[in-house]
Scaffold this active site. Structure first.
Site, PDB file in Angstrom:
ATOM      1  N   GLY A 234       0.794  -1.220   0.000  1.00  0.00           N
ATOM      2  CA  GLY A 234       0.000   0.000   0.000  1.00  0.00           C
ATOM      3  C   GLY A 234       0.829   1.273   0.000  1.00  0.00           C
ATOM      4  O   GLY A 234       2.065   1.265   0.093  1.00  0.00           O
ATOM      5  N   HIS A 235       0.122   2.400  -0.058  1.00  0.00           N
ATOM      6  CA  HIS A 235       0.784   3.703  -0.163  1.00  0.00           C
ATOM      7  C   HIS A 235       1.571   4.046   1.096  1.00  0.00           C
ATOM      8  O   HIS A 235       1.180   3.720   2.214  1.00  0.00           O
ATOM      9  CB  HIS A 235      -0.233   4.806  -0.464  1.00  0.00           C
ATOM     10  N   ASN A 236       2.725   4.689   0.886  1.00  0.00           N
ATOM     11  CA  ASN A 236       3.603   5.180   1.959  1.00  0.00           C
ATOM     12  C   ASN A 236       4.209   4.066   2.810  1.00  0.00           C
ATOM     13  O   ASN A 236       4.710   4.324   3.911  1.00  0.00           O
ATOM     14  CB  ASN A 236       2.878   6.180   2.861  1.00  0.00           C
TER      15      ASN A 236
END
Length: 341
Positions: A234-236
């Site tokens: 997922g993001h980050n």
């Protein structure tokens, strides 16, 4: 190839027969005459005794087998070296296809191979010696280092940075939007994902794996990490150096995975999780919160040794339930003597 030559390549100690010709490399169960194999552990000794292999790589000499042995420190690693030596993959330079689309504003290094129908967008840089297979899409302002290998149908979105020696397998998607929405007026409103993805040197990314770009900042896969097929990041997310992520693992946004962490198949990592370096997460484990170094299993995950005990008890639950029912019946009879016959 002579057995003595193989021993020299592996820096191993040969027991006998240096002039034996070796024509192939195989697992113990598949080996035929002329093959060299390796012994991973004692449980395979019986299989080795019945094998047709002509030689074996192992860690310690075994006296009661009648085939030549090469003694090395790490048999599996040496076996992998021989596979590469005997069965090299052909990724030789073959030039740039006229059927590929390459922006005039793209920058290409020396000895790059780009196969038909690859798409290279504006302001993208590709380092020397890299190979781009058919139907690969590479977006704008992407940076790809030297000696990378990107297989067919991979997608690399805008503004992604990829280091040197990276392997990206077919169907992988790097830099797709992170999954982020804000609720307002009973609707889900998309949060723009304006960050990027940074893949450091010597990373391998499996087929159909997806790595989302950050909302802001960067999703980071650090040097030497190996990612299996069908992994979702997922993001980050930040993944440390030399981590191992096995297939169907999912990592929620803004989680941090330390160096040398191993995530088993189908492990589920919630968002905003921190996993300390050197931790092992077993297959199908569910992880939340902060996890200190150790081995964990189960959902929600607990220490592996506790999980083993819990599973042993779980298997006995029907028997325990029967005993509890019997004890409850006895207690009721003791509390109501008038019910006794």
């Amino acid at each position: 190839m002579k057995l003595k030559e193989i021993a020299d390549v592996l820096n191993g100690r040969l027991s006998e027969n240096p002039d034996l010709d070796i024509t192939g490399v195989s697992r113990i169960s598949d080996a035929k005459e002329g093959d060299i194999t390796y012994l991973a552990g004692g449980k395979w000794l019986k299989v080795l005794m019945e094998s047709k292999a002509s030689a074996v790589i192992l860690k310690e000499k075994i006296e009661d087998i009648d085939i030549p042995q090469i003694i090395v420190q790490n048999p599996l690693f040496c076996f992998s070296k021989l596979l590469a030596l005997f069965y090299p993959k052909s990724h030789a330079y073959s030039g740039i296809s006229d059927s590929a689309f390459i922006s005039e504003k793209a920058s290409l290094g020396d000895n790059i191979t780009i196969y038909p129908f690859a798409y290279i967008s504006h302001m993208t840089q590709i380092g020397s010696g890299s190979i781009i297979y058919p139907n690969v899409f590479i977006g704008e302002n992407v940076s790809i280092g030297e000696n990378c290998l990107i297989y067919a149908n991979a997608v690399i979105h805008d503004r992604v940075t990829i280091g040197a020696g990276v392997i990206i397998h077919s169907g992988a998607v790097i830099g797709s939007d992170g999954f982020g929405y804000a609720q307002e007026g009973g609707m889900h409103h998309k949060i723009p994902q304006v960050g990027t993805v940074i893949i450091e040197d010597d990373v391998e990314i499996g087929a159909n794996t997806t790595i989302d770009r950050a909302t802001t900042g960067a999703t980071i896969i650090s040097k030497g990490t190996k990612i299996d097929n069908l992994v979702q990041i997922g993001h980050n997310v930040k993944v440390g150096r030399n981590a191992i992520l096995v297939s169907q693992t999912g990592i929620g946004g803004s989680s941090e995975i330390g160096d040398y962490v191993m995530l088993g198949g189908q492990a589920g990592i919630a968002d905003h999780v921190f996993i300390e370096s050197g931790t092992i997460i077993a297959a199908r484990a569910g992880i939340m919160g902060r996890v200190s170094r150790g081995i964990y299993s189960g959902t929600p995950a607990i220490a592996h040794k506790d999980w083993l005990r819990a599973v042993a008890i779980f298997n006995k639950l029907p028997e325990l339930k029967k005993k509890v029912d019997e004890l409850e019946k006895i207690i009721k009879q003791m509390q109501n003597p008038s019910n006794n016959p």
